[in-house]
Design a protein around this motif. Structure first.
Motif, PDB file in Angstrom:
ATOM      1  N   GLU A   7     -23.588   4.767 -18.486  1.00 15.11           N
ATOM      2  CA  GLU A   7     -22.763   4.868 -17.268  1.00 15.11           C
ATOM      3  C   GLU A   7     -21.820   6.036 -17.492  1.00 15.11           C
ATOM      4  N   ALA A   8     -21.772   6.954 -16.523  1.00 14.57           N
ATOM      5  CA  ALA A   8     -21.064   8.218 -16.775  1.00 14.57           C
ATOM      6  C   ALA A   8     -20.140   8.627 -15.629  1.00 14.57           C
ATOM      7  N   ILE A   9     -18.961   9.081 -15.997  1.00 12.95           N
ATOM      8  CA  ILE A   9     -18.045   9.721 -15.042  1.00 12.95           C
ATOM      9  C   ILE A   9     -18.228  11.234 -15.212  1.00 12.95           C
ATOM     10  N   ARG A  28     -19.486   5.481 -20.909  1.00 16.19           N
ATOM     11  CA  ARG A  28     -19.005   4.236 -21.515  1.00 16.19           C
ATOM     12  C   ARG A  28     -19.638   4.037 -22.896  1.00 16.19           C
ATOM     13  N   GLU A  29     -20.931   4.375 -23.014  1.00 15.95           N
ATOM     14  CA  GLU A  29     -21.683   4.035 -24.227  1.00 15.95           C
ATOM     15  C   GLU A  29     -21.555   5.065 -25.347  1.00 15.95           C
ATOM     16  N   ASN A 111     -15.405   5.983 -26.913  1.00  9.17           N
ATOM     17  CA  ASN A 111     -14.025   5.524 -26.749  1.00  9.17           C
ATOM     18  C   ASN A 111     -13.960   4.641 -25.501  1.00  9.17           C
ATOM     19  N   ILE A 112     -14.243   3.358 -25.698  1.00  8.71           N
ATOM     20  CA  ILE A 112     -14.343   2.449 -24.542  1.00  8.71           C
ATOM     21  C   ILE A 112     -13.001   2.280 -23.847  1.00  8.71           C
ATOM     22  N   ASP A 113     -11.913   2.175 -24.622  1.00  8.91           N
ATOM     23  CA  ASP A 113     -10.587   2.021 -23.988  1.00  8.91           C
ATOM     24  C   ASP A 113     -10.289   3.226 -23.095  1.00  8.91           C
TER      25      ASP A 113
END
Ligand SMILES: [Zn+2]
Length: 248
Positions: A7-9, A28-29, A111-113
């Motif tokens: 999942e990407a911004i 996210r990953e 870096n999930i946070d």
């Protein structure tokens, strides 16, 4: 080559040769990730998303072993945050965040946070919350999450408790008491309300932070503290920050 999903911004894109596009993404990953979409500009139906900056997408990519530029084979738009795109002020604030992430996050460093904070900021702006307030909340929480929070629980020079009058010293990275702050060109006055706001935002969730009333004076101090702190300690002055100054 491994085929992976993420999942990407979208942080930024630019054209590459005649038909391709290079995209800088925050996933996210896998953290920040750079990819190439071959043929996207010659055949608009080849991909299901145009990868507009700060849109949210599901992507499938072939992991590059050496080059650091992964081959993106599919992208599907999940949310283009159209409300943000309708307003120049929110575009500028969202762009500032994309710019900051692009400069601070290292490629392929998960870096999930940081990802969740970035996504929350876009969602809150898209829900119609004041983009400036969302940006300040994001920056305060993000700096804390990467270990760059200013020290606010006493004088950074002499350790004395700070009651009323205080200064924020950007060089030292925190508050100094009236005695230690006097005569230092890196010190600026700071209101108790500004310090309390930063602490409240650091500790609470997004809902609590968004309910917080911020006076014009507190906003002004927050802007100066955050910009100066990032510039001094992270050598950061995102380009879109200049646009932000114009719009405020
Ligand atoms: Zn002191």
């Amino acid at each position: 080559m491994a085929i992976l999903k993420a999942e990407a911004i979208v942080l930024k894109t630019y054209d590459f040769r005649e038909t391709s596009l290079i995209a800088h993404l925050f996933t996210r990953e896998y953290g920040r990730l750079d990819g190439i979409l071959k043929g996207i500009r010659s055949d608009s139906r080849k991909f299901a998303s145009n990868l507009e900056p700060f849109s949210l997408n599901d992507i499938i990519f072939y992991q590059a072993r050496n080059s650091g530029l992964h081959l993106i084979s599919q992208c599907d738009l999940k949310d283009d945050f159209s409300v943000i795109r309708n307003n120049l002020k929110s575009i500028a604030h969202a762009s500032y965040i994309m710019d900051l992430i692009g400069r601070l996050m290292q490629p392929d460093d998960k870096n999930i946070d940081g990802y969740e904070l970035t996504l929350s900021a876009l969602k809150q702006m898209s829900s119609g919350y004041d983009a400036q307030k969302v940006l300040y909340i994001f920056l305060i929480k993000f700096l804390k999450s990467i270990g760059f929070r200013p020290r606010l629980d006493g004088c950074i020079a002499c350790d004395r408790d700070i009651s009323a009058a205080a200064f924020f010293n950007v060089r030292r990275g925190g508050l100094v008491c009236a005695r230690c702050g006097a005569g230092d060109s890196y010190s600026t006055d700071v209101l108790g309300g500004t310090i309390a706001s930063i602490l409240h935002i650091e500790e609470g969730n997004w809902e609590d932070a968004l309910r917080l009333g911020l006076s014009a004076k507190v906003r002004d101090e927050l802007k100066n503290i955050l910009h100066n702190f990032m510039e001094f300690h992270l050598q950061l002055r995102p380009k879109s920050g200049e646009l932000l100054e114009v719009l405020q």
